[in-house]
Motif scaffolding. Structure first.
Motif, PDB file in Angstrom:
ATOM      1  N   ARG A  32       0.794  -1.165   0.057  1.00  0.00           N
ATOM      2  CA  ARG A  32      -0.041   0.008   0.048  1.00  0.00           C
ATOM      3  C   ARG A  32       1.015   1.308   0.017  1.00  0.00           C
ATOM      4  O   ARG A  32       1.815   1.397   0.940  1.00  0.00           O
ATOM      5  CB  ARG A  32      -1.006   0.059   1.024  1.00  0.00           C
ATOM      6  CG  ARG A  32      -1.772   1.125   1.301  1.00  0.00           C
ATOM      7  CD  ARG A  32      -2.903   0.843   2.757  1.00  0.00           C
ATOM      8  NE  ARG A  32      -2.052   1.151   3.832  1.00  0.00           N
ATOM      9  CZ  ARG A  32      -2.635   0.779   5.146  1.00  0.00           C
ATOM     10  NH1 ARG A  32      -3.983   0.501   5.040  1.00  0.00           N
ATOM     11  NH2 ARG A  32      -1.861   1.175   6.079  1.00  0.00           N
ATOM     12  N   GLN A  33       0.630   2.202  -0.929  1.00  0.00           N
ATOM     13  CA  GLN A  33       1.095   3.746  -0.946  1.00  0.00           C
ATOM     14  C   GLN A  33       0.323   4.557  -1.238  1.00  0.00           C
ATOM     15  O   GLN A  33      -0.760   4.252  -1.924  1.00  0.00           O
ATOM     16  CB  GLN A  33       2.183   3.574  -1.896  1.00  0.00           C
ATOM     17  CG  GLN A  33       3.439   2.707  -2.076  1.00  0.00           C
ATOM     18  CD  GLN A  33       4.682   2.591  -3.138  1.00  0.00           C
ATOM     19  OE1 GLN A  33       4.703   3.513  -3.598  1.00  0.00           O
ATOM     20  NE2 GLN A  33       5.413   1.620  -2.872  1.00  0.00           N
ATOM     21  N   LEU A  34       0.650   5.493  -0.902  1.00  0.00           N
ATOM     22  CA  LEU A  34      -0.466   6.992  -1.060  1.00  0.00           C
ATOM     23  C   LEU A  34      -0.576   6.952  -2.404  1.00  0.00           C
ATOM     24  O   LEU A  34       0.251   6.949  -3.294  1.00  0.00           O
ATOM     25  CB  LEU A  34       0.433   8.031  -0.445  1.00  0.00           C
ATOM     26  CG  LEU A  34      -0.569   9.616  -0.640  1.00  0.00           C
ATOM     27  CD1 LEU A  34      -1.680   9.428   0.075  1.00  0.00           C
ATOM     28  CD2 LEU A  34       0.275  10.744  -0.427  1.00  0.00           C
ATOM     29  N   GLY A  35      -1.990   7.229  -2.932  1.00  0.00           N
ATOM     30  CA  GLY A  35      -2.201   7.407  -4.231  1.00  0.00           C
ATOM     31  C   GLY A  35      -3.140   8.765  -4.067  1.00  0.00           C
ATOM     32  O   GLY A  35      -3.609   9.285  -3.405  1.00  0.00           O
ATOM     33  N   GLY A  36      -3.465   9.128  -5.425  1.00  0.00           N
ATOM     34  CA  GLY A  36      -4.174  10.205  -6.013  1.00  0.00           C
ATOM     35  C   GLY A  36      -3.095  11.452  -6.233  1.00  0.00           C
ATOM     36  O   GLY A  36      -2.164  11.758  -5.214  1.00  0.00           O
ATOM     37  N   ALA A  37      -3.012  11.998  -7.487  1.00  0.00           N
ATOM     38  CA  ALA A  37      -2.136  12.910  -7.837  1.00  0.00           C
ATOM     39  C   ALA A  37      -2.086  14.056  -6.702  1.00  0.00           C
ATOM     40  O   ALA A  37      -1.165  14.693  -6.107  1.00  0.00           O
ATOM     41  CB  ALA A  37      -2.275  13.692  -9.138  1.00  0.00           C
ATOM     42  N   PHE A  63      -9.039   2.192   5.885  1.00  0.00           N
ATOM     43  CA  PHE A  63      -8.264   2.742   4.957  1.00  0.00           C
ATOM     44  C   PHE A  63      -8.265   4.511   5.057  1.00  0.00           C
ATOM     45  O   PHE A  63      -7.290   4.969   4.865  1.00  0.00           O
ATOM     46  CB  PHE A  63      -8.643   2.435   3.435  1.00  0.00           C
ATOM     47  CG  PHE A  63      -8.122   1.003   3.122  1.00  0.00           C
ATOM     48  CD1 PHE A  63      -7.253   0.045   4.008  1.00  0.00           C
ATOM     49  CD2 PHE A  63      -8.763   0.364   2.028  1.00  0.00           C
ATOM     50  CE1 PHE A  63      -6.588  -0.737   3.452  1.00  0.00           C
ATOM     51  CE2 PHE A  63      -8.398  -0.920   1.682  1.00  0.00           C
ATOM     52  CZ  PHE A  63      -7.339  -1.448   2.347  1.00  0.00           C
ATOM     53  N   GLY A  64      -9.609   4.894   5.097  1.00  0.00           N
ATOM     54  CA  GLY A  64      -9.703   6.375   5.258  1.00  0.00           C
ATOM     55  C   GLY A  64      -8.845   6.890   6.723  1.00  0.00           C
ATOM     56  O   GLY A  64      -8.025   8.220   6.318  1.00  0.00           O
ATOM     57  N   GLY A  68      -5.329   9.644   6.655  1.00  0.00           N
ATOM     58  CA  GLY A  68      -5.441  10.680   7.436  1.00  0.00           C
ATOM     59  C   GLY A  68      -4.035  10.768   8.118  1.00  0.00           C
ATOM     60  O   GLY A  68      -3.350  11.758   8.227  1.00  0.00           O
ATOM     61  N   ALA A  69      -3.878   9.586   8.811  1.00  0.00           N
ATOM     62  CA  ALA A  69      -2.390   9.657   9.924  1.00  0.00           C
ATOM     63  C   ALA A  69      -1.467   9.761   8.781  1.00  0.00           C
ATOM     64  O   ALA A  69      -0.282  10.260   9.151  1.00  0.00           O
ATOM     65  CB  ALA A  69      -2.452   8.367  10.369  1.00  0.00           C
ATOM     66  N   HIS A  70      -1.474   8.973   7.587  1.00  0.00           N
ATOM     67  CA  HIS A  70      -0.348   9.202   6.773  1.00  0.00           C
ATOM     68  C   HIS A  70       0.069  10.708   6.413  1.00  0.00           C
ATOM     69  O   HIS A  70       1.195  10.976   6.147  1.00  0.00           O
ATOM     70  CB  HIS A  70      -0.480   8.140   5.389  1.00  0.00           C
ATOM     71  CG  HIS A  70       0.646   8.080   4.582  1.00  0.00           C
ATOM     72  ND1 HIS A  70       1.680   7.278   4.548  1.00  0.00           N
ATOM     73  CD2 HIS A  70       1.002   8.777   3.608  1.00  0.00           C
ATOM     74  CE1 HIS A  70       2.458   7.382   3.458  1.00  0.00           C
ATOM     75  NE2 HIS A  70       2.120   8.390   2.873  1.00  0.00           N
ATOM     76  N   LEU A  71      -0.965  11.431   5.812  1.00  0.00           N
ATOM     77  CA  LEU A  71      -0.845  12.627   5.288  1.00  0.00           C
ATOM     78  C   LEU A  71      -0.509  13.645   6.421  1.00  0.00           C
ATOM     79  O   LEU A  71       0.564  14.200   6.408  1.00  0.00           O
ATOM     80  CB  LEU A  71      -2.292  13.038   4.779  1.00  0.00           C
ATOM     81  CG  LEU A  71      -2.588  12.525   3.462  1.00  0.00           C
ATOM     82  CD1 LEU A  71      -4.112  12.795   3.223  1.00  0.00           C
ATOM     83  CD2 LEU A  71      -1.578  13.066   2.310  1.00  0.00           C
ATOM     84  N   ALA A  72      -1.121  13.385   7.836  1.00  0.00           N
ATOM     85  CA  ALA A  72      -0.574  14.320   8.787  1.00  0.00           C
ATOM     86  C   ALA A  72       1.032  13.776   9.245  1.00  0.00           C
ATOM     87  O   ALA A  72       1.645  14.797   9.552  1.00  0.00           O
ATOM     88  CB  ALA A  72      -1.590  13.939   9.894  1.00  0.00           C
ATOM     89  N   ASP A  77      -1.393  19.320   5.684  1.00  0.00           N
ATOM     90  CA  ASP A  77      -2.704  19.955   6.495  1.00  0.00           C
ATOM     91  C   ASP A  77      -3.990  19.223   6.268  1.00  0.00           C
ATOM     92  O   ASP A  77      -4.253  19.159   4.957  1.00  0.00           O
ATOM     93  CB  ASP A  77      -2.877  21.560   6.257  1.00  0.00           C
ATOM     94  CG  ASP A  77      -3.929  22.040   7.016  1.00  0.00           C
ATOM     95  OD1 ASP A  77      -4.848  21.445   7.463  1.00  0.00           O
ATOM     96  OD2 ASP A  77      -3.633  23.436   7.245  1.00  0.00           O
ATOM     97  N   THR A  78      -4.769  18.544   7.038  1.00  0.00           N
ATOM     98  CA  THR A  78      -5.896  17.712   6.621  1.00  0.00           C
ATOM     99  C   THR A  78      -7.061  18.065   7.136  1.00  0.00           C
ATOM    100  O   THR A  78      -8.096  17.577   7.326  1.00  0.00           O
ATOM    101  CB  THR A  78      -5.611  16.426   7.305  1.00  0.00           C
ATOM    102  OG1 THR A  78      -5.671  16.249   8.617  1.00  0.00           O
ATOM    103  CG2 THR A  78      -4.376  15.615   6.734  1.00  0.00           C
ATOM    104  N   ARG A  79      -7.155  19.533   7.290  1.00  0.00           N
ATOM    105  CA  ARG A  79      -8.455  20.167   7.793  1.00  0.00           C
ATOM    106  C   ARG A  79      -9.558  20.056   6.643  1.00  0.00           C
ATOM    107  O   ARG A  79     -10.813  20.148   7.018  1.00  0.00           O
ATOM    108  CB  ARG A  79      -7.979  21.764   8.268  1.00  0.00           C
ATOM    109  CG  ARG A  79      -8.043  22.537   7.169  1.00  0.00           C
ATOM    110  CD  ARG A  79      -7.805  23.979   7.754  1.00  0.00           C
ATOM    111  NE  ARG A  79      -6.415  24.336   7.440  1.00  0.00           N
ATOM    112  CZ  ARG A  79      -5.834  25.612   7.642  1.00  0.00           C
ATOM    113  NH1 ARG A  79      -6.865  26.670   7.723  1.00  0.00           N
ATOM    114  NH2 ARG A  79      -4.750  25.941   7.431  1.00  0.00           N
TER     115      ARG A  79
END
Length: 142
Positions: A32-37, A63-64, A68-72, A77-79
């Protein structure tokens, strides 16, 4: 105090599941790796010290939560990330005999495809439109 907001990336936030070929005695597995441009651009910008946010939808599922944790963790900024009842989108990535990637999308009715103009209006009212730069992913245009 809100973090500095230089760029907001609107669009898909999902997981890419990359095929790891079988090795002696082991089955094929997926990593699993972050996806979406837009999510990847926001991550790259944040790693460079830019105040970057991502605006999109993920499922109210494990998964969601992991996205969120991966991005943070990458200081994105995940607001503006919405946790919707739809499932989180995933894309399987395999390679053909020449090594070229092949994509199998599991995004029908997924959270990243459930965004509406009302969501964008709400994000803008909360400051997303105040960023110096806005990136809009192609799936957002759908």
């Amino acid at each position: 105090m809100k973090p500095r907001l230089d760029a907001v990336c609107f669009g898909e936030i999902l997981w890419d599941l990359f095929e790891v070929p079988a090795r002696r005695g082991r089955a094929v597995r997926f990593e699993r790796q972050l996806g979406g441009a837009p999510a990847n651009v926001a991550t790259g910008l944040a790693r460079l010290g830019v105040g970057a946010a991502v605006a999109g939808g993920v499922g109210a599922d494990s998964f969601g939560e992991a996205l969120g944790a991966h991005l943070a963790n990458d200081r994105v900024d995940t607001r503006f990330v919405l946790h919707l009842p739809n499932r989180t989108g995933v894309t399987f990535v395999t390679r053909d005999a020449r090594g070229e990637p092949r994509f199998l999308f599991y995004r029908h009715d997924s959270a990243d495809m459930a965004m509406t103009s009302a969501h964008v209006d709400a994000w803008c009212a909360r400051g997303a439109g105040d960023a110096a730069w806005l990136l809009v992913g192609t799936s957002t245009l759908v």
